[in-house]
Design an enzyme around this catalytic site. Structure first.
Site, PDB file in Angstrom:
ATOM      1  N   GLU A 143      29.291  37.671  39.483  1.00 12.82           N
ATOM      2  CA  GLU A 143      28.711  36.329  38.745  1.00 12.82           C
ATOM      3  C   GLU A 143      27.947  36.154  40.074  1.00 12.82           C
ATOM      4  O   GLU A 143      28.790  34.431  40.131  1.00 12.82           O
ATOM      5  CB  GLU A 143      28.693  35.668  37.670  1.00 12.82           C
ATOM      6  CG  GLU A 143      29.458  36.716  36.544  1.00 12.82           C
ATOM      7  CD  GLU A 143      29.848  36.705  34.898  1.00 12.82           C
ATOM      8  OE1 GLU A 143      29.772  34.636  34.936  1.00 12.82           O
ATOM      9  OE2 GLU A 143      30.088  37.207  34.024  1.00 12.82           O
ATOM     10  N   GLU A 165      42.114  37.859  34.253  1.00 11.73           N
ATOM     11  CA  GLU A 165      41.886  37.484  34.885  1.00 11.73           C
ATOM     12  C   GLU A 165      42.951  36.284  34.521  1.00 11.73           C
ATOM     13  O   GLU A 165      43.422  35.328  33.162  1.00 11.73           O
ATOM     14  CB  GLU A 165      40.528  36.337  34.289  1.00 11.73           C
ATOM     15  CG  GLU A 165      40.502  34.814  35.478  1.00 11.73           C
ATOM     16  CD  GLU A 165      38.975  34.980  35.230  1.00 11.73           C
ATOM     17  OE1 GLU A 165      38.533  35.215  34.255  1.00 11.73           O
ATOM     18  OE2 GLU A 165      37.945  34.520  35.705  1.00 11.73           O
ATOM     19  N   GLU A 193      32.398  43.435  32.287  1.00  8.85           N
ATOM     20  CA  GLU A 193      32.594  42.649  31.283  1.00  8.85           C
ATOM     21  C   GLU A 193      31.864  42.872  30.812  1.00  8.85           C
ATOM     22  O   GLU A 193      30.219  42.238  30.325  1.00  8.85           O
ATOM     23  CB  GLU A 193      32.649  40.845  31.863  1.00  8.85           C
ATOM     24  CG  GLU A 193      33.212  40.409  32.922  1.00  8.85           C
ATOM     25  CD  GLU A 193      33.586  38.966  33.501  1.00  8.85           C
ATOM     26  OE1 GLU A 193      33.214  38.407  33.069  1.00  8.85           O
ATOM     27  OE2 GLU A 193      34.065  38.839  34.530  1.00  8.85           O
TER      28      GLU A 193
HETATM   29  O1  AHR Z   1      35.665  36.502  30.847  1.00  4.22           O
HETATM   30  C1  AHR Z   1      35.465  35.441  31.131  1.00  4.22           C
HETATM   31  C2  AHR Z   1      34.520  34.487  32.215  1.00  4.22           C
HETATM   32  O2  AHR Z   1      32.884  35.547  31.935  1.00  4.22           O
HETATM   33  C3  AHR Z   1      34.889  35.227  33.364  1.00  4.22           C
HETATM   34  O3  AHR Z   1      35.531  34.587  33.665  1.00  4.22           O
HETATM   35  C4  AHR Z   1      33.179  35.655  33.892  1.00  4.22           C
HETATM   36  O4  AHR Z   1      32.950  36.384  34.893  1.00  4.22           O
HETATM   37  C5  AHR Z   1      32.509  35.418  32.973  1.00  4.22           C
HETATM   38  O5  AHR Z   1      31.308  34.493  33.187  1.00  4.22           O
END
Ligand code: AHR
Length: 505
Positions: free
Chosen positions: A173, A25, A306
């Site tokens: 999310e 990210e 994730e």
């Molecule tokens: O991985 C860090 C963050 O955690 C991501 O941006 C989000 O999708 C999650 O809450």
């Protein structure tokens, strides 16, 4: 004595290589510094992408890489990241410390990186501040082989051939940073976005909707699964077996009891974290069971895009950085074993995040790089990819600790096994912080007379908080040995990750 029985003829399913996926990210030093340093950097690079990181990742055979977020995805506009780097806009990363993003790493750089490390690209489109048109155009830009203006633009930017990106996320999310939507409203968004994100004649598309947050039981058991699929139902034919989406993505982070950091934790906090990691197994069962109500033919795959440890010191404004010990390695191994045991349900997972963020596999500091214990788990476990998961029965004692009112227990031994190329590959963790464990290993169901030798790879630190540093970067690293197997017992050291290969022919 602990019994480990591998039932060789009880096949669970094929281990989808995408279970060994990764996630990066635009957050802290993950993409910038961790991957992209720019072509002018003194750090050795290929078109701006760090060579040391490329070489390390290629070695563990990463199947798939998710990008650009995370929360970042729902405020990312792909056109900011194409064209001449000097002319790209400088945008504000509203999710992660209002840092400035030069947009030097965009779609072309991401695809380049995926190709260099040998991973399939998985792009998460912007639902939060984006439109179906913007997402549709991104797919056309990436995948259209014909002569449209967007395909011409891709060619002008250096890529004659389409990127053929198969995996597309529809936001991230959406119950939180992606837009704080209720599940029914998100289902409507998914129907709109999925309708226009076409394959553009470029081959298969695999569209992934955002699923629940694993640490919220109401979301897992009810709202974000049943209400979301209820909202999607108008797109499901009456046979119940067609859907506009192909995947549904759960997120679950393993967090401690409140105290203790990545390096500094008590025995109780150690067991607490391992117990929190094991919750993944019941989450998979619960989410899949709820999905089955609307998707009985299992056309929609369960994705976990994730997962990983999130220690107290990992804060958003400091880039979610944390160290990584043998305890994190155990968390990784426990997760991967669970995913393999549920190979009939889990189609893809992505650890958060590959470099410098949360449960990173690689940490960088200027021109230095180190491989964390979690990296070594992925390296050891890669042999499961594409194998056939077979049943493992473990009869192990539970171990744990008590602190005041709080008592926590975990099974001492956990594991998974797969068959590939006439080899049995068995991975086992000993979760005890202090005690070795003698196991009696039995292979049931096939003729195993030929199994005379075991190849044994092992990751074990001096203690559970052992880790690698830039000064001592190979302190925790796997050891391997070949032993004659008299079908007797094996002794697994405390807090160890073990992989045993047995040739069956
Ligand atoms: O991985 C860090 C963050 O955690 C991501 O941006 C989000 O999708 C999650 O809450």
């Amino acid at each position: 004595m602990t019994q480990v029985k591998v039932v060789l003829d009880e096949r669970i399913g094929k281990v989808n290589p995408n279970i060994f996926g990764h996630f990066i990210e635009h957050l802290g030093r993950c993409v910038y510094e961790g991957i992209f340093v720019g072509p002018e950097s003194k750090i050795a690079n290929t078109r701006g992408l760090r060579n040391d990181v490329i070489d390390a990742l290629r070695k563990i055979e990463p199947s798939i890489l998710r990008w650009p977020g995370g929360c970042f995805a729902d405020d990312y506009h792909w056109r900011d990241g194409i064209g001449c780097p000097d002319e790209r806009p400088r945008t504000v990363n509203i999710n992660w410390g209002y840092s400035i993003d030069s947009n030097a790493f965009g779609t072309h750089e991401f695809i380049d990186f995926c190709r260099l490390i040998g991973a399939e690209p998985y792009i998460c489109a912007n639902v939060g501040t984006g439109t179906p048109q913007e997402a549709r155009n991104w797919v056309e830009y990436c995948n259209f082989p014909g002569d449209s203006s967007l395909a011409r633009l891709r060619r002008a930017n250096g890529s004659e051939e389409p990127f053929n990106v198969k995996y597309w996320g529809i936001g991230n999310e959406l119950w939180g940073c992606g837009g704080s939507l209720p599940p029914g409203d998100y289902a409507i968004e998914v129907r709109r976005f999925a309708s226009f994100m076409r394959d553009f004649g470029g081959g298969d598309m695999y569209k992934i909707a955002c699923g629940p947050r694993g640490d919220d039981p109401c979301m897992v058991r009810r709202d974000w699964v049943l209400e979301f699929f209820e909202g999607m139902q108008t797109q499901t034919l009456s046979d119940g077996c067609r859907s506009r989406i192909d995947g549904f993505a759960l997120h679950y982070y393993t967090r401690g009891a409140g105290g203790g950091g990545a390096l500094d934790f008590s025995e109780h906090e150690y067991y607490w974290l391992l117990n929190a990691a094991l919750a993944m197994e019941s989450l998979i069962r619960q989410v899949r069971t709820a999905m089955d109500v609307y998707d009985p033919c299992r056309k929609v795959g369960l994705v976990i895009d994730e997962w990983g440890t999130w220690h107290p010191e990992a804060k958003g404004d400091t880039g979610l950085e944390q160290q990584n010990t043998m305890r994190d390695a155990l968390v990784a191994a426990l997760h991967l074993d669970i995913f393999i045991k549920h190979a009939d349900k889990v189609v893809m997972t992505n650890i958060a995040q590959t470099i410098n963020v949360l449960q990173a596999l690689i940490l960088t500091k200027e021109d230095k790089m180190l491989l964390t214990p979690t990296y070594h788990v992925f390296d050891i476990y890669k042999r499961h990819q594409g194998g056939t998961s077979v049943r493992v029965l473990v009869d192990a004692p539970t171990i744990g600790s008590r602190s005041g009112e709080s008592c926590v227990e975990v099974p001492q031994i956990a594991g998974a096994a797969s068959l590939r190329d006439d080899d049995l590959f068995l991975t086992l963790t000993n979760s005890s912080i202090s005690d070795e464990c003698e196991i009696q290993l039995e292979l049931l169901g096939l003729s195993v007379d030929a199994a005379k030798e075991l190849k044994w790879e092992q990751l074990v630190g001096i203690d559970a908080s052992d880790h690698n540093t830039f000064e001592d970067s190979t302190r925790v690293r796997p050891q391997s040995k070949v032993i004659n197997w008299d079908k007797g017992t094996l002794v697994l050291p405390p807090h160890s990750v073990n992989a045993i290969t047995v040739g069956l022919k």
